[in-house]
Scaffold this active site. Structure first.
Site, mmCIF file in Angstrom:
data_model
loop_
_atom_site.group_PDB
_atom_site.id
_atom_site.type_symbol
_atom_site.label_atom_id
_atom_site.label_comp_id
_atom_site.label_asym_id
_atom_site.label_seq_id
_atom_site.Cartn_x
_atom_site.Cartn_y
_atom_site.Cartn_z
ATOM 1 N N HIS A 58 -0.585 5.300 -0.920
ATOM 2 C CA HIS A 58 -0.242 4.451 -2.064
ATOM 3 C C HIS A 58 -0.811 3.053 -1.837
ATOM 4 C CE1 HIS A 58 2.021 2.026 -4.871
ATOM 5 N NE2 HIS A 58 2.166 3.134 -5.566
ATOM 6 N N GLY B 40 2.470 -2.092 -11.498
ATOM 7 C CA GLY B 40 3.571 -3.037 -11.592
ATOM 8 C C GLY B 40 3.225 -4.308 -12.344
ATOM 9 N N GLU C 271 0.319 0.209 -2.192
ATOM 10 C CA GLU C 271 1.198 -0.745 -1.507
ATOM 11 C C GLU C 271 1.177 -0.517 0.004
ATOM 12 O OE1 GLU C 271 4.591 -0.112 -4.044
ATOM 13 O OE2 GLU C 271 3.440 -1.021 -5.668
ATOM 14 N N ASN D 135 7.935 7.372 -8.630
ATOM 15 C CA ASN D 135 7.902 6.658 -7.354
ATOM 16 C C ASN D 135 8.938 5.533 -7.418
ATOM 17 O OD1 ASN D 135 7.299 5.284 -5.038
ATOM 18 N ND2 ASN D 135 5.247 4.643 -5.675
ATOM 19 N N GLU E 298 -4.896 5.310 -9.154
ATOM 20 C CA GLU E 298 -4.038 4.167 -9.466
ATOM 21 C C GLU E 298 -4.814 2.872 -9.239
ATOM 22 O OE1 GLU E 298 0.392 5.116 -9.138
ATOM 23 O OE2 GLU E 298 -0.300 4.762 -7.109
ATOM 24 N N LYS F 261 9.994 3.660 -5.111
ATOM 25 C CA LYS F 261 9.705 2.533 -4.213
ATOM 26 C C LYS F 261 10.979 2.089 -3.482
ATOM 27 C CE LYS F 261 5.806 1.472 -7.113
ATOM 28 N NZ LYS F 261 4.833 0.517 -7.615
ATOM 29 N N SER G 208 1.484 1.190 -14.438
ATOM 30 C CA SER G 208 2.159 0.756 -15.664
ATOM 31 C C SER G 208 2.219 1.849 -16.737
ATOM 32 C CB SER G 208 1.526 -0.528 -16.201
ATOM 33 O OG SER G 208 1.682 -1.573 -15.248
HETATM 34 P P1 PGA Z 1 4.147 1.160 -11.885
HETATM 35 O O1 PGA Z 1 3.882 1.771 -10.418
HETATM 36 O O2 PGA Z 1 4.340 2.337 -12.816
HETATM 37 O O3 PGA Z 1 5.395 0.332 -11.736
HETATM 38 O O4 PGA Z 1 2.956 0.370 -12.240
HETATM 39 C C1 PGA Z 1 3.054 2.901 -10.265
HETATM 40 C C2 PGA Z 1 2.945 3.238 -8.802
HETATM 41 O O5 PGA Z 1 2.921 2.330 -7.980
HETATM 42 O O6 PGA Z 1 2.860 4.425 -8.428
#
Ligand code: PGA
Length: 254
Positions: free
Chosen positions: A95, A172, A97, A11, A166, A13, A212
């Site tokens: 997601h 993140g 976010e 992803n 998640e 982003k 992460s």
């Molecule tokens: P990250 O993001 O690996 O940077 O924690 C995962 C995601 O948002 O799918």
């Protein structure tokens, strides 16, 4: 028990630019070709999808979101059919976010899922609790509620669906769920799918972990029977790290 093909999503982003996204797509395609036991999909920003699709090689391409509407006066939105037209076969739905950052509800996400299925996209449906919800002992209730609210009532093909667990507090942040906690959450996902559909369906769906995931912890996470791969943010932007993660997922089928 049905054999599940590991799935690893990158992803991206809101990162990269045209040239860097194509270069990363090419590097990732090479890793996907070297590890055909795993399905590898990159999720670029919308505007880079056509360039990435042209360079995708052995990897799949997906959208990070799609509109809940089919077409029309929806300024700034991108429809599921447009994603297909641009070269996508997958789409992220819900997601964190978008759930938490943009306030998308299960009802909206259920509509997005309808549009994705109508267009022939394979949905990667994301669920996960916040830190406050986990600390209040509500993590598993939240997972169940999000799954029921987003998937409930849809006719789904288990082979064309991925669920990404998640935990919001792990995205993140550099803080990963322990393999035990992730595996336990994945069992809740499968139990909910069994309740909504049936056991065979639940055992066939890929349930992947995100939050992460990196080149160091991927092998431990993917060694768990319950964890069929990962949805990777930050580490998917570094070709060598993502290659290590893809290799760890592919080892599940050896
Ligand atoms: P990250 O993001 O690996 O940077 O924690 C995962 C995601 O948002 O799918």
């Amino acid at each position: 028990m049905p054999k599940r093909t590991p799935f690893v999503g990158g992803n991206w982003k809101m990162n990269l630019d045209g040239a860097r996204s194509r270069a990363l797509a090419e590097a990732t395609a090479a890793h996907a070709a070297a590890h055909r036991g795993a399905e590898v999909c990159v999720f670029p920003p919308f505007v880079y999808i056509p360039g990435v699709a042209a360079a995708r090689g052995a990897s799949l391409v997906g959208g990070q979101d799609c509109s809940a509407e089919k077409e029309g006066a929806f300024t700034g939105q991108v429809s599921a059919a447009m994603l297909v037209d641009a070269g996508c076969s997958q789409v992220l739905i819900g997601h964190s976010e978008r759930r938490h950052g943009l306030g998308e509800t299960d009802a909206v996400l259920s509509k997005k899922l309808s549009r994705a299925l109508e267009a022939g996209l394979c949905p990667v449906v994301c669920v996960g609790e916040t830190l406050a919800e986990r600390e209040a002992g509500r993590a598993h209730d939240v997972i169940r509620t999000q799954l029921r609210g987003t998937l409930g009532g849809h006719a789904l093909d288990a082979a064309r669906l991925v669920i990404a667990y998640e935990p919001v507090w792990a995205i993140g942040t550099g803080r990963t769920a322990s393999a035990d906690d992730a595996a336990e959450a994945h069992r809740t996902v499968r139990q909910t799918l069994a309740d909504l559909y049936d056991v065979r369906f639940a055992e066939s769906v890929r349930v992947i972990y995100g939050g992460s995931v990196n080149a160091k912890n991927a092998a431990e996470l993917f060694a768990r029977e319950e964890i069929d791969g990962g949805l990777v943010g930050g580490a998917s932007l570094v070709a060598a790290d993502f290659a290590t993660i893809v290799a760890a997922a592919a080892r599940r089928v050896q």
